[in-house]
Design an enzyme around this catalytic site. Structure first.
Site: not given
Ligand code: DGP
Length: 112
Positions: A3, A6, A29, A45, A98, A100
């Site tokens: 991942c 991760c 980002d 995770h 996640h 944003h």
């Protein structure tokens, strides 16, 4: 587990961190879509917001506690947008939950 996020949490892949505590990491980002584009992720995770449970929801709580702090430190006093994409139709490309934070300009009213 293979991942990407991760690996960012573990430091195996570098990132530009803007906030970190025991549960949460926030970093810029790699392909910003606004003057400020920060991703906030749990350090464990979780595939997506579809996988939030009674057992792991403390991470979501913490994420939403730190988002205003990040917005303040990024100078987003005029407002900002928080987005989480889920699955194929949600256009999720990295399957580690996640959020944003997008700001630094006025967002378009249309979201889809
Ligand atoms: P989403 O489409 O919601 O799954 O968003 C994934 C975001 O992750 C996308 O805006 C680009 C960003 N991203 C992908 N790979 C990397 C990376 O290696 N480093 C950083 N900082 N961001 C990445």
């Amino acid at each position: 587990m293979d991942c990407l996020f991760c690996k960012i949490v573990s430091g195996d892949i570098p990132s530009t961190k803007v906030y970190e505590d025991d549960m949460v990491l926030a970093f810029r980002d790699i392909a910003p879509q606004a003057p400020v584009h920060v991703l906030v992720i749990p350090k464990i995770h979780i595939d997506s917001a579809q996988d939030v449970t009674f057992e792991n929801s403390d991470y979501v709580k913490r994420i939403f506690e730190v988002i205003p702090k990040i917005a303040d430190s990024e100078g987003l006093e005029n407002g900002y947008r928080v987005i989480t994409n889920i699955g194929h139709d949600g256009a999720q490309s990295v399957h580690h939950m996640h959020f944003h934070i997008l700001g630094g300009k006025a967002m378009l009213e249309r979201m889809a």
